[in-house]
Design a protein around this motif. Sequence first.
Motif, PDB file in Angstrom:
ATOM      1  N   GLY A 100      41.632  41.049 -13.187  1.00  0.00           N
ATOM      2  CA  GLY A 100      40.853  40.743 -11.993  1.00  0.00           C
ATOM      3  C   GLY A 100      41.221  41.631 -10.823  1.00  0.00           C
ATOM      4  N   LEU A 101      42.514  41.906 -10.656  1.00  0.00           N
ATOM      5  CA  LEU A 101      42.960  42.755  -9.550  1.00  0.00           C
ATOM      6  C   LEU A 101      42.536  44.205  -9.734  1.00  0.00           C
ATOM      7  N   SER A 102      42.304  44.623 -10.967  1.00  0.00           N
ATOM      8  CA  SER A 102      41.888  46.005 -11.211  1.00  0.00           C
ATOM      9  C   SER A 102      40.415  46.238 -10.931  1.00  0.00           C
ATOM     10  N   SER A 103      39.672  45.167 -10.714  1.00  0.00           N
ATOM     11  CA  SER A 103      38.238  45.312 -10.446  1.00  0.00           C
ATOM     12  C   SER A 103      38.005  45.631  -8.971  1.00  0.00           C
ATOM     13  N   PRO A 104      37.299  46.719  -8.649  1.00  0.00           N
ATOM     14  CA  PRO A 104      37.042  47.052  -7.244  1.00  0.00           C
ATOM     15  C   PRO A 104      36.181  46.000  -6.533  1.00  0.00           C
ATOM     16  N   ALA A 105      35.436  45.206  -7.299  1.00  0.00           N
ATOM     17  CA  ALA A 105      34.552  44.214  -6.681  1.00  0.00           C
ATOM     18  C   ALA A 105      35.299  42.981  -6.202  1.00  0.00           C
ATOM     19  N   MET A 106      36.564  42.831  -6.558  1.00  0.00           N
ATOM     20  CA  MET A 106      37.311  41.638  -6.166  1.00  0.00           C
ATOM     21  C   MET A 106      37.732  41.733  -4.703  1.00  0.00           C
ATOM     22  N   PRO A 107      37.371  40.769  -3.869  1.00  0.00           N
ATOM     23  CA  PRO A 107      37.784  40.813  -2.459  1.00  0.00           C
ATOM     24  C   PRO A 107      39.232  40.351  -2.283  1.00  0.00           C
ATOM     25  N   GLY A 108      39.898  40.925  -1.294  1.00  0.00           N
ATOM     26  CA  GLY A 108      41.275  40.528  -0.990  1.00  0.00           C
ATOM     27  C   GLY A 108      42.249  40.828  -2.093  1.00  0.00           C
ATOM     28  N   ARG A 109      42.081  41.994  -2.732  1.00  0.00           N
ATOM     29  CA  ARG A 109      42.963  42.305  -3.860  1.00  0.00           C
ATOM     30  C   ARG A 109      44.415  42.462  -3.425  1.00  0.00           C
ATOM     31  N   ARG A 110      44.644  43.088  -2.282  1.00  0.00           N
ATOM     32  CA  ARG A 110      46.021  43.309  -1.824  1.00  0.00           C
ATOM     33  C   ARG A 110      46.707  41.988  -1.484  1.00  0.00           C
ATOM     34  N   LEU A 111      45.972  41.091  -0.850  1.00  0.00           N
ATOM     35  CA  LEU A 111      46.551  39.790  -0.530  1.00  0.00           C
ATOM     36  C   LEU A 111      46.875  39.012  -1.793  1.00  0.00           C
ATOM     37  N   ALA A 112      45.956  39.053  -2.766  1.00  0.00           N
ATOM     38  CA  ALA A 112      46.197  38.355  -4.026  1.00  0.00           C
ATOM     39  C   ALA A 112      47.384  38.952  -4.771  1.00  0.00           C
ATOM     40  N   MET A 113      47.499  40.278  -4.767  1.00  0.00           N
ATOM     41  CA  MET A 113      48.630  40.922  -5.424  1.00  0.00           C
ATOM     42  C   MET A 113      49.940  40.520  -4.758  1.00  0.00           C
ATOM     43  N   LEU A 167      46.413  49.404 -16.600  1.00  0.00           N
ATOM     44  CA  LEU A 167      44.976  49.457 -16.304  1.00  0.00           C
ATOM     45  C   LEU A 167      44.620  50.584 -15.345  1.00  0.00           C
ATOM     46  N   SER A 168      45.590  51.042 -14.548  1.00  0.00           N
ATOM     47  CA  SER A 168      45.302  52.142 -13.619  1.00  0.00           C
ATOM     48  C   SER A 168      44.970  53.434 -14.360  1.00  0.00           C
ATOM     49  N   ALA A 169      45.483  53.572 -15.595  1.00  0.00           N
ATOM     50  CA  ALA A 169      45.181  54.758 -16.398  1.00  0.00           C
ATOM     51  C   ALA A 169      44.051  54.513 -17.395  1.00  0.00           C
ATOM     52  N   PHE A 170      43.448  53.329 -17.332  1.00  0.00           N
ATOM     53  CA  PHE A 170      42.389  52.997 -18.283  1.00  0.00           C
ATOM     54  C   PHE A 170      41.057  53.565 -17.795  1.00  0.00           C
ATOM     55  N   ASP A 171      40.303  54.175 -18.701  1.00  0.00           N
ATOM     56  CA  ASP A 171      38.998  54.757 -18.388  1.00  0.00           C
ATOM     57  C   ASP A 171      37.933  53.660 -18.452  1.00  0.00           C
ATOM     58  N   ALA A 177      30.496  51.914 -21.996  1.00  0.00           N
ATOM     59  CA  ALA A 177      29.931  52.373 -23.276  1.00  0.00           C
ATOM     60  C   ALA A 177      29.855  51.219 -24.273  1.00  0.00           C
ATOM     61  N   ALA A 178      30.898  50.376 -24.294  1.00  0.00           N
ATOM     62  CA  ALA A 178      30.880  49.230 -25.201  1.00  0.00           C
ATOM     63  C   ALA A 178      29.774  48.253 -24.826  1.00  0.00           C
ATOM     64  N   ALA A 179      29.572  48.046 -23.521  1.00  0.00           N
ATOM     65  CA  ALA A 179      28.500  47.146 -23.085  1.00  0.00           C
ATOM     66  C   ALA A 179      27.129  47.708 -23.426  1.00  0.00           C
ATOM     67  N   SER A 180      26.991  49.031 -23.308  1.00  0.00           N
ATOM     68  CA  SER A 180      25.697  49.636 -23.643  1.00  0.00           C
ATOM     69  C   SER A 180      25.381  49.538 -25.131  1.00  0.00           C
ATOM     70  N   LEU A 181      26.427  49.380 -25.938  1.00  0.00           N
ATOM     71  CA  LEU A 181      26.233  49.243 -27.382  1.00  0.00           C
ATOM     72  C   LEU A 181      26.086  47.792 -27.811  1.00  0.00           C
ATOM     73  N   LEU A 196      44.405  49.572 -25.818  1.00  0.00           N
ATOM     74  CA  LEU A 196      44.882  50.645 -24.954  1.00  0.00           C
ATOM     75  C   LEU A 196      45.926  50.176 -23.934  1.00  0.00           C
ATOM     76  N   ILE A 197      45.824  48.930 -23.508  1.00  0.00           N
ATOM     77  CA  ILE A 197      46.791  48.423 -22.526  1.00  0.00           C
ATOM     78  C   ILE A 197      47.882  47.583 -23.188  1.00  0.00           C
ATOM     79  N   ALA A 198      47.888  47.528 -24.519  1.00  0.00           N
ATOM     80  CA  ALA A 198      48.880  46.706 -25.230  1.00  0.00           C
ATOM     81  C   ALA A 198      50.320  47.062 -24.879  1.00  0.00           C
ATOM     82  N   PRO A 199      50.691  48.364 -24.743  1.00  0.00           N
ATOM     83  CA  PRO A 199      52.081  48.650 -24.343  1.00  0.00           C
ATOM     84  C   PRO A 199      52.467  48.009 -23.028  1.00  0.00           C
ATOM     85  N   GLY A 200      51.558  48.007 -22.048  1.00  0.00           N
ATOM     86  CA  GLY A 200      51.849  47.358 -20.771  1.00  0.00           C
ATOM     87  C   GLY A 200      51.958  45.860 -20.904  1.00  0.00           C
TER      88      GLY A 200
END
Length: 274
Positions: A100-113, A167-171, A177-181, A196-200
């Motif tokens: 949720g915090l990685s989504s740019p649409a989420m308001p108040g991300r810094r406060l939530a973090m 998630l910061s390095a996730f494309d 592309a997955a949603a379009s399919l 892709l984020i399993a190591p984290g």
Amino acid sequence: MAFTGTRESVGRYLYIGFCVAVFLFLVAPILVIVPLSFNAEPYFTFTEGMLRLDAEAFSLRWYRQIIENEVWTRALVNSMIIGVASTVLATGLGTLAAMGLSSPAMPGRRLAMGLLISPMVTPVIIAAAGMFFFYSYLGLAQTHLGLILAHAALGTPFVVITVTAALSAFDTNLTRAAASLGAGPVRTFRRVQFPLIAPGVISGALFAFAASFDEVVVVLFMAAIEQRTIPRQMWAGIREQISPTILAVATFLIVFAVLLLFTVEWMRRRSTEK
């Protein structure tokens, strides 16, 4: 040139010597515990036989005490149950929060973090006192469930930080592309994002488990005798009955910490190689 080379060599040796001194200052007090845990006598000091390296001066009696003593066995079982359950809960909540915090649409991300990672910067004794009064009001104090929830709250920030970094390095184009399919959000996460984020995620889970397994202040406030964990039992052993069994348990914890660090480093290198 010869003067410059000599100066650089001296500086290099001074730097190495300083690093070795710092390393010994930090690690030597911990490494002393390991040989003392094999002391055949019930002392916290090196005996003359140990200094002479006599075989009779060393023993595994304190390690057998961990297995044969019901109190230590129950503490180990409690630590594993509380640690695993709180890690699963913290990993799930922390991963969802990080997404949720990685989504740019989420308001108040810094406060939530800031709110999510506040348990890491808040003194543990303050958090423990607050948890004690809160869970006492809910009737969850001195219960396994209360300790699991409290430890999950302490471990969640570690998961949030590591998964957010992953998630910061996730494309994000991969999810589009997955949603379009025709893939839904759950399938996209399961087949695209999570691999892709399993190591984290796993690194955060390991840190959360370590934080739970090593926690003693919260247990002091919230646990009864039936919920004593390994750190709580070590604390009680130091205050009530001095026994080298504590050193044997501490050696196990040192080995566990070393394995944890090697695992995290291995996963970090594996993620960077990809």
